[in-house]
Scaffold this motif. Sequence first.
Motif, PDB file in Angstrom:
ATOM      1  N   LEU A  77      87.716  38.179  44.332  1.00 44.25           N
ATOM      2  CA  LEU A  77      86.660  39.195  44.461  1.00 44.25           C
ATOM      3  C   LEU A  77      85.286  38.594  44.186  1.00 44.25           C
ATOM      4  N   LYS A  78      85.223  37.683  43.216  1.00 46.79           N
ATOM      5  CA  LYS A  78      83.948  37.029  42.920  1.00 46.79           C
ATOM      6  C   LYS A  78      83.488  36.192  44.112  1.00 46.79           C
ATOM      7  N   ALA A  79      84.422  35.454  44.716  1.00 49.28           N
ATOM      8  CA  ALA A  79      84.075  34.630  45.880  1.00 49.28           C
ATOM      9  C   ALA A  79      83.619  35.497  47.052  1.00 49.28           C
ATOM     10  N   ILE A  80      84.304  36.614  47.280  1.00 48.63           N
ATOM     11  CA  ILE A  80      83.906  37.521  48.365  1.00 48.63           C
ATOM     12  C   ILE A  80      82.527  38.106  48.081  1.00 48.63           C
ATOM     13  N   GLY A  81      82.277  38.479  46.823  1.00 44.43           N
ATOM     14  CA  GLY A  81      80.962  39.023  46.457  1.00 44.43           C
ATOM     15  C   GLY A  81      79.852  38.017  46.680  1.00 44.43           C
ATOM     16  N   ILE A  82      80.096  36.762  46.325  1.00 46.59           N
ATOM     17  CA  ILE A  82      79.094  35.710  46.551  1.00 46.59           C
ATOM     18  C   ILE A  82      78.839  35.552  48.043  1.00 46.59           C
ATOM     19  N   ASN A  83      79.936  35.604  48.829  1.00 46.07           N
ATOM     20  CA  ASN A  83      79.805  35.463  50.270  1.00 46.07           C
ATOM     21  C   ASN A  83      79.005  36.612  50.866  1.00 46.07           C
ATOM     22  N   ILE A  84      79.256  37.836  50.397  1.00 52.01           N
ATOM     23  CA  ILE A  84      78.499  38.995  50.894  1.00 52.01           C
ATOM     24  C   ILE A  84      77.026  38.861  50.518  1.00 52.01           C
ATOM     25  N   ASN A  85      76.736  38.374  49.313  1.00 55.29           N
ATOM     26  CA  ASN A  85      75.337  38.163  48.911  1.00 55.29           C
ATOM     27  C   ASN A  85      74.653  37.150  49.825  1.00 55.29           C
ATOM     28  N   GLN A  86      75.364  36.091  50.201  1.00 52.96           N
ATOM     29  CA  GLN A  86      74.785  35.091  51.103  1.00 52.96           C
ATOM     30  C   GLN A  86      74.532  35.696  52.484  1.00 52.96           C
ATOM     31  N   LEU A  87      75.486  36.517  52.954  1.00 48.14           N
ATOM     32  CA  LEU A  87      75.302  37.167  54.252  1.00 48.14           C
ATOM     33  C   LEU A  87      74.126  38.143  54.214  1.00 48.14           C
ATOM     34  N   THR A  88      73.973  38.844  53.090  1.00 46.51           N
ATOM     35  CA  THR A  88      72.849  39.778  52.947  1.00 46.51           C
ATOM     36  C   THR A  88      71.527  39.025  52.961  1.00 46.51           C
ATOM     37  N   ARG A  89      71.498  37.881  52.295  1.00 50.92           N
ATOM     38  CA  ARG A  89      70.285  37.063  52.302  1.00 50.92           C
ATOM     39  C   ARG A  89      69.968  36.599  53.727  1.00 50.92           C
ATOM     40  N   GLY A  90      71.008  36.204  54.471  1.00 51.11           N
ATOM     41  CA  GLY A  90      70.817  35.796  55.860  1.00 51.11           C
ATOM     42  C   GLY A  90      70.326  36.942  56.731  1.00 51.11           C
ATOM     43  N   PHE A  91      70.903  38.131  56.491  1.00 55.78           N
ATOM     44  CA  PHE A  91      70.484  39.316  57.233  1.00 55.78           C
ATOM     45  C   PHE A  91      69.008  39.610  56.974  1.00 55.78           C
ATOM     46  N   ASN A  92      68.601  39.567  55.703  1.00 53.68           N
ATOM     47  CA  ASN A  92      67.213  39.881  55.363  1.00 53.68           C
ATOM     48  C   ASN A  92      66.224  38.828  55.856  1.00 53.68           C
ATOM     49  N   SER A  93      66.671  37.591  55.979  1.00 53.05           N
ATOM     50  CA  SER A  93      65.750  36.545  56.424  1.00 53.05           C
ATOM     51  C   SER A  93      65.728  36.410  57.953  1.00 53.05           C
ATOM     52  N   SER A  94      66.693  37.036  58.635  1.00 47.79           N
ATOM     53  CA  SER A  94      66.758  36.949  60.092  1.00 47.79           C
ATOM     54  C   SER A  94      65.661  37.813  60.712  1.00 47.79           C
ATOM     55  N   ARG A  95      65.017  37.262  61.728  1.00 49.75           N
ATOM     56  CA  ARG A  95      63.905  37.952  62.361  1.00 49.75           C
ATOM     57  C   ARG A  95      64.325  38.742  63.602  1.00 49.75           C
ATOM     58  N   ASN A  96      65.430  38.375  64.233  1.00 49.92           N
ATOM     59  CA  ASN A  96      65.816  39.070  65.463  1.00 49.92           C
ATOM     60  C   ASN A  96      67.030  39.977  65.227  1.00 49.92           C
ATOM     61  N   GLU A  97      67.225  40.919  66.115  1.00 54.43           N
ATOM     62  CA  GLU A  97      68.306  41.901  65.987  1.00 54.43           C
ATOM     63  C   GLU A  97      69.669  41.261  66.170  1.00 54.43           C
ATOM     64  N   ALA A  98      69.777  40.259  67.003  1.00 55.19           N
ATOM     65  CA  ALA A  98      71.067  39.597  67.231  1.00 55.19           C
ATOM     66  C   ALA A  98      71.537  38.920  65.939  1.00 55.19           C
ATOM     67  N   GLY A  99      70.631  38.267  65.231  1.00 51.34           N
ATOM     68  CA  GLY A  99      70.974  37.617  63.966  1.00 51.34           C
ATOM     69  C   GLY A  99      71.377  38.632  62.910  1.00 51.34           C
ATOM     70  N   GLN A 100      70.649  39.750  62.866  1.00 50.33           N
ATOM     71  CA  GLN A 100      70.985  40.793  61.899  1.00 50.33           C
ATOM     72  C   GLN A 100      72.334  41.431  62.225  1.00 50.33           C
ATOM     73  N   ALA A 101      72.622  41.601  63.499  1.00 51.51           N
ATOM     74  CA  ALA A 101      73.915  42.163  63.911  1.00 51.51           C
ATOM     75  C   ALA A 101      75.053  41.214  63.511  1.00 51.51           C
ATOM     76  N   PHE A 102      74.828  39.916  63.692  1.00 51.43           N
ATOM     77  CA  PHE A 102      75.833  38.919  63.300  1.00 51.43           C
ATOM     78  C   PHE A 102      76.120  38.998  61.804  1.00 51.43           C
ATOM     79  N   TYR A 103      75.078  38.993  60.994  1.00 58.35           N
ATOM     80  CA  TYR A 103      75.263  39.027  59.540  1.00 58.35           C
ATOM     81  C   TYR A 103      75.891  40.337  59.064  1.00 58.35           C
ATOM     82  N   SER A 104      75.507  41.447  59.682  1.00 55.86           N
ATOM     83  CA  SER A 104      76.091  42.728  59.264  1.00 55.86           C
ATOM     84  C   SER A 104      77.570  42.798  59.642  1.00 55.86           C
ATOM     85  N   GLN A 105      77.933  42.256  60.802  1.00 50.44           N
ATOM     86  CA  GLN A 105      79.346  42.241  61.213  1.00 50.44           C
ATOM     87  C   GLN A 105      80.176  41.395  60.248  1.00 50.44           C
TER      88      GLN A 105
END
Length: 135
Positions: A77-105
């Motif tokens: 669960l800790k590893a999954i939580g860290i991974n979700i935090n990294q994906l959230t950081r990627g989502f927030n730093s992504s400038r285009n909708e395709a990148g945000q869609a990838f990270y949210s998926q």
Amino acid sequence: MARPKTDNREQLYTKVVRTRVTKANYERLEKLLTNSNCRSIGEVARKILSKEKILCLYKDVTLTGTMEELSRIRKELKAIGININQLTRGFNSSRNEAGQAFYSQKAIERSKEIDGKIDRLMILVTSLTKKWLQE
């Protein structure tokens, strides 16, 4: 190991008491020593003579498998939580909708992994509760 310092001179062990015991009694004292919070056989004997409580610590081996599984689930669960935090950081730093869609998926996929782990965790906690909170 040096004795603890004290200001109260009456609490110091100044009188020597020596005795002989049978092998069976000595083994009983050793068993008490290994299971207790005492550091020496002398301390065990002093507590017995002064009628102080001896705190004995026992390990329930029937829970070893359960505790290992709980530990493994916690790590996952800790590893999954860290991974979700990294994906959230990627989502927030992504400038285009395709990148945000990838990270949210990807975050949705990871969060689905959590559901199975939480279900297993709840089963384990329920079994532990039944065992330890018996009437």
